[in-house]
Design a protein around this motif. Structure first.
Motif, mmCIF file in Angstrom:
data_model
loop_
_atom_site.group_PDB
_atom_site.id
_atom_site.type_symbol
_atom_site.label_atom_id
_atom_site.label_comp_id
_atom_site.label_asym_id
_atom_site.label_seq_id
_atom_site.Cartn_x
_atom_site.Cartn_y
_atom_site.Cartn_z
ATOM 1 N N LEU A 1 -2.420 -3.974 8.433
ATOM 2 C CA LEU A 1 -1.017 -4.424 8.393
ATOM 3 C C LEU A 1 -0.162 -3.481 7.537
ATOM 4 C CD1 LEU A 1 -1.007 -8.302 8.025
ATOM 5 C CD2 LEU A 1 0.075 -6.945 9.807
ATOM 6 N N ILE A 2 -0.737 -3.059 6.420
ATOM 7 C CA ILE A 2 -0.013 -2.123 5.537
ATOM 8 C C ILE A 2 0.236 -0.814 6.287
ATOM 9 C CG2 ILE A 2 -0.135 -0.847 3.358
ATOM 10 C CD1 ILE A 2 -1.868 -3.167 2.276
ATOM 11 N N PHE A 3 -0.756 -0.374 7.036
ATOM 12 C CA PHE A 3 -0.633 0.851 7.836
ATOM 13 C C PHE A 3 0.523 0.706 8.842
ATOM 14 C CE2 PHE A 3 -1.782 3.165 11.711
ATOM 15 C CZ PHE A 3 -2.011 4.443 11.220
ATOM 16 N N LEU B 1 0.328 4.890 0.624
ATOM 17 C CA LEU B 1 -0.415 5.066 -0.634
ATOM 18 C C LEU B 1 -1.115 3.770 -1.038
ATOM 19 C CD1 LEU B 1 2.056 7.234 -2.755
ATOM 20 C CD2 LEU B 1 -0.160 7.931 -1.882
ATOM 21 N N LYS B 2 -0.440 2.658 -0.751
ATOM 22 C CA LYS B 2 -1.026 1.347 -1.068
ATOM 23 C C LYS B 2 -2.322 1.150 -0.276
ATOM 24 C CE LYS B 2 0.512 -3.419 -1.565
ATOM 25 N NZ LYS B 2 1.621 -4.345 -1.392
ATOM 26 N N ALA B 3 -2.291 1.553 0.998
ATOM 27 C CA ALA B 3 -3.481 1.415 1.843
ATOM 28 C C ALA B 3 -4.560 2.406 1.431
ATOM 29 C CB ALA B 3 -3.093 1.616 3.300
ATOM 30 N N ILE B 4 -4.134 3.619 1.095
ATOM 31 C CA ILE B 4 -5.102 4.663 0.722
ATOM 32 C C ILE B 4 -5.828 4.308 -0.579
ATOM 33 C CG2 ILE B 4 -5.066 7.004 -0.288
ATOM 34 C CD1 ILE B 4 -3.552 7.905 2.161
ATOM 35 N N LYS B 5 -5.183 3.521 -1.398
ATOM 36 C CA LYS B 5 -5.821 3.075 -2.640
ATOM 37 C C LYS B 5 -7.155 2.377 -2.333
ATOM 38 C CE LYS B 5 -4.488 0.502 -6.765
ATOM 39 N NZ LYS B 5 -3.412 -0.247 -7.405
#
Lengths: 585, 246
Positions: free
Chosen positions: B58-60, B80-84
């Motif tokens: 969903l973030i993606f 960046l939030k998802a990559i975390k």
């Protein structure tokens, strides 16, 4: 009598013409000009001389509409004639013609004491201008202020030779918008002064304060050595052509406690501001005068159709940088849309106004393909070369990729061997999502928690395996272990259930307990010594006696053939438990 | 028994209904996205994101939708939030690099040898680093236990124990490195241009300007202001309203 009459007549004769002259000359108005032929860049002086007026006249200046009034001045003198004051005034106007050709300076209407007077009209001829104005060349030659403030003028009138202030300009002729450095220096023969309060003059033009020279140095001036200190330094920018008088600056100085305050006044300065030449003036010229450079920066990588990119343009140099509010550009609006984004200044005010003005423009490519970037340009006037200059960004091409709004051509089978990427776009969204999949940190993950648990158990096992026999372990475990009496009782209870145990095992447990009581090993000690020590510790004597007899019984049974008898062992265990309980109670 | 069956059935139906409702929202959002109705898609994705705030997919999708709306700051923030959580996700990394190319801030990778050697560490999530460390610890403990029980070749076990020990130290260092990175609060600028002040007030002097998509670390916060630090070491205060905190 005749002599008296003659005298009266003579006086009347002498008085009458004077009175008549006085009445005639009471109010007269004349006008004159310094030249009748001049160029458009030249300045002429128009004078109105009013004689005999008691009160200051009112002049309507609207008749000078074809001229720019650069400067006005009034000279006035008073006369006492027959106990009446009469003023004689000369109103001077320094004028620059606005139009070429034959101009008639019409009659000026002057209101004096309610009566209207008119001057005669004057016709002048204005020729076409030249790129280098000649105006006031005489005043330039006459000026005593030289470049870099090398003052060669006299000490200001009214000032002491020991202490005075001198105002200087780095130039006495400048173009409109050109930077002029104004400096005021204090010349003193005293090594120190207590206080100095400086009052700047009213410049009547744009000024920018510069960093003044903080150093005090010595300088020989008119053969006298002075301490020189700069007390004001600023850049002047005039946007009105003409002769400008910079009034005197003043400074209140207190040399020391014993001297009073002195007010020093500097010399006045005159400055000729010449208009910029019209010949070759670029269309986009915004009034920038000085010496400038041009730089630009744009990231041309990965340009996408309809995606904005920023271009940063920097105009640097020395001069009236703030005069440049925008940079012109040429582009086809169907190819690039250009918007001004921001303007930032990085200007220093040290010796002169220098710095960089950063402009940011946003460009949006409206089509894809190989495009020529818009060219940005600006113009300025270089006063050293007396010419206009235009700086333009170089021609450069960029590749803009399709944003994906239009359909990309499909490659045929024959182009398989040369596959090229037409555009870059995002990896597509996830259409199928499992909502249960939530990102969790390791301390909430079941797998990680299971690993933690497993490792904890294994750590305990390994730790116990390796360290349970070590003295350190004993030492560590001691505070948490059972009390010896309870442990011995538990052990004896276990021995009761164990058919294979021997009397020696029971004896061993009793000695462990005794070691705990006496705080030393008791295994090898004679029984009498143990009993004695217990008595010293004031345990109950009957219990000690019972213990003694129990140990004797154990010793006896250890060598008896009946030592493995279940009943005797249980009996000894019970007795031992009883004695231990009694001792601890 | 009958009572329990009834409750179970009701719960099952309710859960199925909620799930199908969310699926419906997701399908609608995908439909709008496909038809370039990004505003509508964004609204639906945000509704779903409120319900499932830590769902990476969903973030993606939110990142993609913001990109299409030219909200590059938000797009970078969501990526960046998802990559975390999934630093090795190639799709996330690709979209992030594509978005970063469109902003002014240039994050130049270091060309040091150490960076080249340890660059792969950024592909490890905090969870992976922790699990690797725990598995190595488990192997080490099992080996120790076997040495104690004298079950296998002692020499072989000793060698294995040494290798495990070294690996464990390394994995612990990596875990600490990832944990520091994980704990560091970060953010992205979402307004086109934002002044950065010397303190948490607009009355204080402006130190520099930051632009949309600039990434920064957060040092501290005071009310609705945070002290941010750029990769070049510039520090200053900016209001929260112009920032997206990861």
């Amino acid at each position: 009598m005749i002599g008296n009459l003659f005298s009266i007549l003579l006086i009347l004769l002498l008085f009458l013409p004077t009175q008549l002259v006085a009445n005639e000359a009471s109010i007269s108005v004349k006008s004159s000009v310094t030249k009748t032929t001049l160029t458009i860049n030249d300045i002429l002086e128009y004078k109105i001389t009013i004689s005999g007026a008691k009160n200051p006249p009112k002049i309507d200046e609207s008749f000078l509409k074809d001229f720019s009034i650069i400067n006005r001045s009034t000279q006035q003198s008073y006369q006492l004639i027959n106990n009446n004051f009469f003023s004689s005034q000369i109103k001077s106007f320094r004028l620059r013609p606005n139009i070429e050709g034959t101009i008639i300076i019409p009659s000026s209407k002057i209101d004096i004491e309610g009566t209207s007077y008119e001057t005669d009209p004057i016709t002048i001829t204005v020729l076409a201008g030249t790129s280098s104005p000649k105006a006031n060349s005489s005043s330039i030659q006459q000026s005593s202020n030289t470049a870099n403030g090398r003052a060669s003028q006299n000490i200001p009138q009214g000032s002491s030779k020991d202490l005075f202030i001198l105002a200087v300009l780095d130039k006495d002729q400048a173009y409109v918008g050109e930077e002029i450095i104004y400096s005021v220096r204090l010349y003193r023969r005293f090594s120190t002064i207590d206080q100095l309060l400086y009052q700047e003059p009213k410049f009547g033009m744009l000024t920018e304060q510069l960093e003044r020279d903080q150093q005090t140095y010595t300088q020989s001036y008119n053969g006298v050595r002075y301490y020189v200190q700069e007390i004001d330094r600023r850049s002047l920018f005039s946007y009105e052509p003409g002769l400008i008088e910079i009034p005197e600056a003043s400074a209140d100085v207190q040399i020391n406690f014993f001297y009073g305050n002195q007010t020093l006044r500097s010399n006045t300065l005159s400055l000729t501001i010449t208009p910029l030449p019209e010949d070759g003036k670029p269309d986009d010229f915004s009034g920038l005068v000085g010496d400038f450079g041009f730089d630009f920066d744009v990231n041309t990588m990965g340009l996408v159709e309809n995606k904005p990119i920023a271009i940063r343009l920097s105009v640097g140099g020395s001069g009236n940088l703030k005069q440049l509010s925008n940079i012109s550009f040429s582009t086809d609006s169907d190819i690039f849309k250009v918007y001004q984004s921001s303007v930032n200044d990085l200007i220093t005010y040290s010796n002169s106004v220098k710095g960089v003005r950063h402009f940011e423009y946003i460009m949006v490519p409206k089509v894809d393909g190989t495009l020529s970037l818009p060219r940005f340009s600006f113009s300025y006037f270089d006063p050293k070369l007396n010419q206009y200059k235009t700086l333009v960004t170089p021609q450069s091409s960029v590749s803009v990729i399709d944003s994906g709004d239009s359909t990309a051509p499909i490659s045929g089978p024959d182009t398989i061997s040369s596959v090229t990427e037409l555009r870059k776009d995002l990896r597509y969204i996830k259409e199928s999502i499992s909502f249960d999949d939530q990102a969790k940190p390791f301390y909430k993950h079941i797998f990680s928690l299971a690993l933690i648990l497993l490792n904890s158990i294994l750590s305990l096992m390994v730790g116990y395996s390796f360290f349970h026999k070590s003295p350190t372990y004993e030492l560590l475990i001691k505070p948490f272990s059972q009390k010896p009496n309870k442990r011995v009782i538990n052990s004896l209870e276990q021995l009761k259930k164990n058919p294979s145990c021997s009397v020696n095992d029971i004896q061993q447990n009793i000695f462990i307990f005794l070691s705990y009581l006496l705080d030393r090993p008791t295994q090898g000690l004679p029984l009498s010594e143990i009993i004695e020590e217990l008595s010293e510790k004031k345990y109950d004597s009957s219990t000690i006696n019972d213990l003694e007899s129990l140990l004797d019984q154990c010793s006896f049974l250890a060598y008896s053939p009946d030592s493995s008898s279940e009943a005797s062992k249980n009996d000894i265990c019970d007795k031992a438990i009883d004695i231990i309980k009694r001792i601890k109670s | 028994m009958k009572y329990f069956v009834t409750v179970f059935l009701i719960l099952y139906m309710l859960t199925s209904y909620i799930i199908s409702d969310n699926q419906k929202l997701l399908e609608q959002a995908s439909y709008h996205y496909k038809n370039s109705q990004f505003e509508e898609a964004l609204s639906l994705y945000e509704t779903l994101h409120d319900k499932f705030p830590n769902n990476i997919d969903l973030i993606f999708n939110l990142g993609n939708t913001h990109f299409k709306l030219n909200n590059l700051g938000f797009a970078i923030g969501y990526y960046l939030k998802a990559i975390k959580w999934e630093p090795s996700n190639s799709e996330l990394r690709y979209n992030l690099s594509l978005t970063r190319n469109l902003i002014k801030q240039t994050i130049e990778p270091s060309d040091s040898i150490l960076y080249s050697l340890l660059g792969w560490l950024r592909f490890l999530s905090i969870n992976t680093a922790f699990n690797i460390m725990m598995i190595l610890l488990l192997i080490g403990l099992v080996t120790l236990r076997l040495i104690y029980l004298k079950k296998f070749n002692r020499e072989l076990l000793t060698n294995m124990l040494i290798i495990c020990g070294i690996s464990l130290v390394l994995s612990f260092s990596i875990f600490i490195h990832r944990y520091i990175d994980y704990s560091q609060e970060k953010g992205v600028v979402v307004t086109k241009k934002q002044a950065v002040y010397s303190g948490p007030s607009e009355n204080l002097s402006v130190l520099f300007y930051i632009h949309e998509g600039y990434e920064f670390k957060i040092n501290k916060s005071a009310g609705n202001w945070v002290e941010l630090e750029l990769s070049n070491g510039f520090k200053g205060w900016a209001p929260l309203s112009s920032l997206f905190l990861i």
